[in-house]
Design a protein around this motif. Structure first.
Motif, PDB file in Angstrom:
ATOM      1  N   PRO A 104      21.138  94.745 -25.858  1.00 37.70           N
ATOM      2  CA  PRO A 104      21.554  95.794 -24.918  1.00 37.70           C
ATOM      3  C   PRO A 104      21.187  95.525 -23.459  1.00 37.70           C
ATOM      4  CG  PRO A 104      20.616  96.772 -26.890  1.00 37.70           C
ATOM      5  CD  PRO A 104      20.393  95.290 -26.990  1.00 37.70           C
ATOM      6  N   TRP A 105      19.976  95.017 -23.185  1.00 37.28           N
ATOM      7  CA  TRP A 105      19.597  94.791 -21.785  1.00 37.28           C
ATOM      8  C   TRP A 105      20.472  93.712 -21.160  1.00 37.28           C
ATOM      9  CZ3 TRP A 105      18.109  90.395 -19.314  1.00 37.28           C
ATOM     10  CH2 TRP A 105      17.778  89.300 -20.109  1.00 37.28           C
ATOM     11  N   ASP A 162      23.530  92.922 -22.098  1.00 34.84           N
ATOM     12  CA  ASP A 162      24.856  93.517 -21.908  1.00 34.84           C
ATOM     13  C   ASP A 162      24.894  94.323 -20.614  1.00 34.84           C
ATOM     14  OD1 ASP A 162      25.736  92.444 -24.297  1.00 34.84           O
ATOM     15  OD2 ASP A 162      25.782  94.355 -25.378  1.00 34.84           O
ATOM     16  N   ARG A 163      23.848  95.115 -20.391  1.00 34.26           N
ATOM     17  CA  ARG A 163      23.833  95.987 -19.209  1.00 34.26           C
ATOM     18  C   ARG A 163      23.768  95.188 -17.915  1.00 34.26           C
ATOM     19  NH1 ARG A 163      19.755  98.736 -21.992  1.00 34.26           N
ATOM     20  NH2 ARG A 163      18.329  98.410 -20.260  1.00 34.26           N
ATOM     21  N   VAL A 164      22.934  94.172 -17.865  1.00 44.16           N
ATOM     22  CA  VAL A 164      22.787  93.416 -16.617  1.00 44.16           C
ATOM     23  C   VAL A 164      24.025  92.559 -16.336  1.00 44.16           C
ATOM     24  CG1 VAL A 164      21.608  91.328 -17.465  1.00 44.16           C
ATOM     25  CG2 VAL A 164      21.084  92.202 -15.193  1.00 44.16           C
ATOM     26  N   ASN A 165      24.695  92.083 -17.386  1.00 40.30           N
ATOM     27  CA  ASN A 165      25.885  91.235 -17.220  1.00 40.30           C
ATOM     28  C   ASN A 165      27.179  92.025 -17.164  1.00 40.30           C
ATOM     29  OD1 ASN A 165      25.159  88.257 -17.316  1.00 40.30           O
ATOM     30  ND2 ASN A 165      23.997  89.028 -19.058  1.00 40.30           N
ATOM     31  N   GLY A 166      27.136  93.299 -17.551  1.00 39.46           N
ATOM     32  CA  GLY A 166      28.360  94.089 -17.593  1.00 39.46           C
ATOM     33  C   GLY A 166      29.311  93.627 -18.685  1.00 39.46           C
ATOM     34  N   THR A 190      29.801  93.058 -23.287  1.00 36.75           N
ATOM     35  CA  THR A 190      29.456  93.606 -24.594  1.00 36.75           C
ATOM     36  C   THR A 190      29.244  92.454 -25.565  1.00 36.75           C
ATOM     37  OG1 THR A 190      30.781  95.569 -24.158  1.00 36.75           O
ATOM     38  CG2 THR A 190      30.223  95.127 -26.454  1.00 36.75           C
ATOM     39  N   THR A 233      26.587  90.294 -25.678  1.00 40.40           N
ATOM     40  CA  THR A 233      26.073  89.106 -24.996  1.00 40.40           C
ATOM     41  C   THR A 233      25.136  88.294 -25.894  1.00 40.40           C
ATOM     42  OG1 THR A 233      26.187  90.287 -22.900  1.00 40.40           O
ATOM     43  CG2 THR A 233      24.824  88.315 -22.944  1.00 40.40           C
TER      44      THR A 233
END
Length: 146
Positions: free
Chosen positions: A39-40, A42-46, A48, A50
């Motif tokens: 999840p982290w 995914d969030r930093v890279n924008g 799903t 990852t």
């Protein structure tokens, strides 16, 4: 308030081992390979889903750290290939060397070469561009007035 220091530059690559080997051949020190995701990431890279393999390589003086990342998921879009040196955007990384001709001997033995000529710039620098894997351009410069 603002930028405090340079930390690293990130390069997304298709072949992590080929790029890391190229940079090691130039004298970079290789860190341990890591795998990141979740999840982290995914969030930093924008993105799903990852899933990334990565490794840091550092110039011998401790500066100029490069983070190489190979996305296992999601799949990266196709590469644009060997673009010319005047293409817009980040085009090259520059490093100082003690013996540019010696480094070029290693580069050529590894199957790479200069993009054009080794140039004497005003009797201050010997400088050239080397094209590595995946189109990466590295500028090598030897100071002549040291």
């Amino acid at each position: 308030m603002g930028v405090r220091s340079f930390e690293h530059i990130g390069l997304i690559v298709e072949d992590l081992e080929a790029m890391a080997g190229f940079l090691e051949m130039l004298g970079f020190h290789r860190g341990e390979k890591a795998r990141v995701g979740g999840p982290w990431a995914d969030r930093v890279n924008g993105l799903t889903g990852t899933d990334v393999e990565m490794v840091f390589l550092t110039a011998p003086d401790g500066s100029g750290t490069i983070e190489l990342s190979q996305f296992l998921q999601p799949e990266s879009p196709p590469s644009v290939g060997d673009l010319p040196s005047n293409t817009l955007g980040l085009r090259h990384l520059a490093y100082r060397v003690d013996d540019v001709e010696g480094v070029l001997t290693q580069v050529r033995a590894a199957g790479y070469d200069t993009m054009a000529e080794l140039v004497n710039y005003e009797d201050v620098w010997l400088v050239c561009y080397v094209r590595g894997p995946e189109g990466l351009i590295i500028e090598l410069g030897q100071r002549l007035d040291d």
